[in-house]
Scaffold this active site. Structure first.
Site, PDB file in Angstrom:
ATOM      1  CG  ASP A 142      60.775  97.158  55.679  1.00 45.48           C
ATOM      2  OD1 ASP A 142      60.061  96.158  55.860  1.00 45.48           O
ATOM      3  OD2 ASP A 142      60.525  98.033  54.842  1.00 45.48           O
ATOM      4  CD  GLU A 193      51.926  91.877  50.779  1.00 44.01           C
ATOM      5  OE1 GLU A 193      50.796  91.939  51.273  1.00 44.01           O
ATOM      6  OE2 GLU A 193      52.967  91.927  51.462  1.00 44.01           O
TER       7      GLU A 193
END
Lengths: 267, 406
Positions: A60, A49
């Site tokens: 995040d 990824e």
């Protein structure tokens, strides 16, 4: 069959689980990324990824936020990441590569231009954090036509009905975010994850990767016992952040951690 | 709130999934989806609940101080030599701005939903203060996220929030302004989703926020319409309001959308000037994209990264704008213009000297545009400006800008 579907089928046949490292493209500088991707494959990564840096990474935690800021300080945007993917593919035709990021860079490029560019770069999957299935049709159909999988996130509070929705629209694999929160936070509760995986498997036949909270060989091993794939991100990026003055040391620590995870998962 | 528009109200945006044409929608991480669904159900249910509406109306009357006056600025209108200028006095609300109309509403909703913890983002601090205020009143824990740059330039509001019992968290990521505060509030919400209600301060964010905040702010336009008819005997010719996220503007515009004779003008912050790139004017100089849960006009570069914004007014310093404004722009129902920092300051001084009203720097953008517009109109025409807040909070910024120290 897509490269992702093939990979998960092969792993299943050999009784192994996917090790899926996440790193932010261009962190800490652009030339660091592609060689690291190859080394991660050599260390046992099955799927990669690759994070597309975004100025406003809402889902995040601080570790990946700072990775995005470092990458953006060298202007590593979506176009640059696509060129990195293309470069990686020149010498690795086997390892599936998934672009993970936020929708706005794709919106600004335009769905069709992005789908074409992703196809040229031979990208295998796209995971867009802030694109739920309800809003995804226009983008997903363009990707699907080009053989690119759209990967969706599942959360602890995702119900059966929504899992079925992801199953219908998504392909490749589903990514179960094992805790409520942002990346890099908290600790895994294995019993919780196991219970949730039961519900997920009742509603989809797609492989399920589990991430958020995978920190070391032990957690990787625990997750590998119950999921189809183990995603590790913030723990790798922490190595970059801890060695900003010595990128070779960062690379060494990332590879060492991945190898230890691979080993623990394969026992 | 359809029952509040008994006849002739035909505009019915957004659709069930929060779309204003191509804009709006729900673009969030999966963890937020169940919370947003829960919020949307509560919003749909309580906005039709007479008991809820009665409680809201009583709070707006007794706690906020509504209705706010519609004031004819006679001396200033005469000076400008054109249209009659009326000011909708949201600056007279409790806490000094329109923001409280929305926080009172969302806090009541939070209480009905059994949430015990309130979070908010704030730019200028007005929304943070308005949130801390209602949280104090309801005895709810309150955490306000504020960009570190804004914490520095709005120290007085930070202190007010702390006095009210809120925890103010300075956000050090990104550009350290409103957008980053929003990011951080979203991260908090994802993490504490079970007990936390996120009070968004503007008509942005994922559905139902743009529609919900609009419905809570629409009291501004409903009152203004009645007052204008009662005081001047007819509808206004133009509405002028500043637009950052756009909540005060939508609040004024919304009840007039079907009154096609009424022009609606949103004023964005041009900062140093739109041509310099240092501005906060996505509708005038941005492009459609997706940020903070909705599709709308944004300030983004060719890679889709969000560009840092600039404005003398912290409340307008935001790279996006409510999706309904994007729709009103594309359909031509509203016009969007821009005003520089210097022009806004001129508007600030003009109102202060001519009418004895010290306006917020945000509202000063609307005042400055009206100074250009009014002289082009006839004396029998009417402009309503939304005076969205008072200027007390901006004394420090203005003194600094003009080289004055006490």
């Amino acid at each position: 069959m897509s490269r992702l579907a093939n990979k998960f089928a092969d792993l299943k046949a050999s009784g192994r689980k996917a090790l899926i490292p996440f790193i932010t493209a261009g962190d800490p500088y652009p030339e660091f990324t592609v060689p690291l991707l190859h080394e991660m494959v050599a260390a046992g990564a099955d799927v990669i990824e690759l994070g597309v840096p975004f100025s406003d990474p809402m889902a995040d935690g601080p570790v990946i936020q700072r990775a995005s800021e470092r990458a953006l300080s060298h202007h590593t945007g979506l176009r640059k990441v696509l060129s990195m993917a293309m470069e990686f593919r020149k010498t690795d035709q086997d390892t599936p590569l998934v672009l993970m990021g936020y929708l706005n860079p794709i919106e600004i490029m335009g769905y069709e231009d992005f789908a074409n560019a992703a196809q040229r770069a031979d990208v295998d999957g796209v995971l867009t954090v802030d694109l739920p299935p309800e809003e995804s049709e226009a983008c997903v159909s363009l990707l699907r036509e080009r053989g690119i999988d759209q990967i969706f996130l599942l959360a602890p509070n995702t119900n059966a009905e929504r899992i079925q929705k992801m199953d219908a629209v998504g392909s490749g694999y589903l990514y179960y975010v094992s805790l409520k929160g942002v990346t890099g936070a908290g600790h895994l509760d294995t019993a919780d994850v196991e219970q949730k995986l039961q519900l997920i498997r009742q509603n989809t036949a797609l492989p399920v990767g589990v991430g958020f909270g995978v920190k070391d060989a032990d957690t990787a091993k625990t997750i590998a016992a119950i999921a189809d794939g183990v995603v590790v991100g913030s723990a790798l990026i922490s190595k970059i952040e801890a060695n900003l003055d010595d990128p070779q040391q960062a690379r060494h620590e990332i590879i060492t951690l991945l190898k230890s995870m691979r080993e623990a998962m394969d026992v | 709130m359809t029952e509040r528009y008994p006849q002739g109200h035909k505009y019915d945006m957004p659709d069930a999934r929060g779309h204003f044409g191509p804009y709006g929608g729900i673009f969030v991480a999966e963890t937020l989806m169940p919370a947003i669904t829960e919020l949307n159900e509560a919003y749909q249910r309580y906005m039709q609940d007479p008991e809820f509406i009665a409680e809201l109306d009583a709070d707006l009357r007794d706690y906020v101080g509504r209705p706010s006056p519609l004031y004819l600025a006679e001396r200033w209108s005469r000076e400008l030599g054109g249209a009659q200028i009326y000011l909708k006095r949201e600056d007279l609300n409790h806490t000094g701005a329109h923001k409280v109309n929305n926080t009172v509403g969302q806090a009541l909703l939070a209480k009905r939903m059994g949430k015990t913890r309130i979070i908010a983002e704030t730019g200028a601090g007005q929304h943070g203060v308005a949130t801390a205020t209602v949280a104090a009143r309801l005895g709810l824990e309150c955490v306000v996220y504020m960009g570190a740059v804004d914490v520095a330039r709005q120290a007085l509001n930070v202190y007010r929030m702390k006095l009210l019992g809120a925890t103010v968290v300075p956000v050090e990521s990104g550009s350290k302004t409103l957008k980053d505060a929003l990011n951080e509030a979203l991260r908090d919400w994802v993490t504490n989703i079970d007990n936390t209600f996120y009070i968004i301060g503007t008509v942005a964010g994922p559905h139902p926020y743009p529609a919900m905040v609009r419905d809570f702010q629409a009291v501004i336009g409903r009152e203004a319409k009645q007052q204008c008819i009662a005081q001047a005997g007819r509808l206004p010719d133009a509405l002028v309001a500043c637009v950052g996220g756009g909540s005060n503007a939508i609040g004024l515009f919304y009840p007039f959308i079907d009154d096609k004779s009424v022009k609606m003008i949103g004023v964005e912050a041009a900062g140093d000037g739109v041509e310099t790139g240092r501005h906060s004017a996505p509708l005038c100089a941005g492009r459609p994209g997706v940020l903070h849960g909705n599709r709308t006009y944004l300030m983004a570069d060719d890679d889709g990264e969000i560009i840092e914004t600039h404005s003398i007014s912290a409340g307008l310093d935001y790279p996006g704008v409510g999706p309904e404004h994007a729709w009103l722009k594309d359909t031509g129902r509203a016009q969007y213009v821009n005003i520089t920092d210097d022009e806004a300051l001129a508007g600030f001084h003009a109102l202060t000297r001519m009418e004895g009203i010290i306006p917020a720097l945000e509202s000063s953008h609307a005042l400055a545009y009206a100074m250009k517009l009014a002289p082009t109109m006839r004396k029998d025409q009417i402009i309503i400006i939304n005076l969205s807040g008072r200027g007390d909070k901006d004394m420090h910024t203005i003194m600094q800008r003009e080289g004055i120290s006490l």
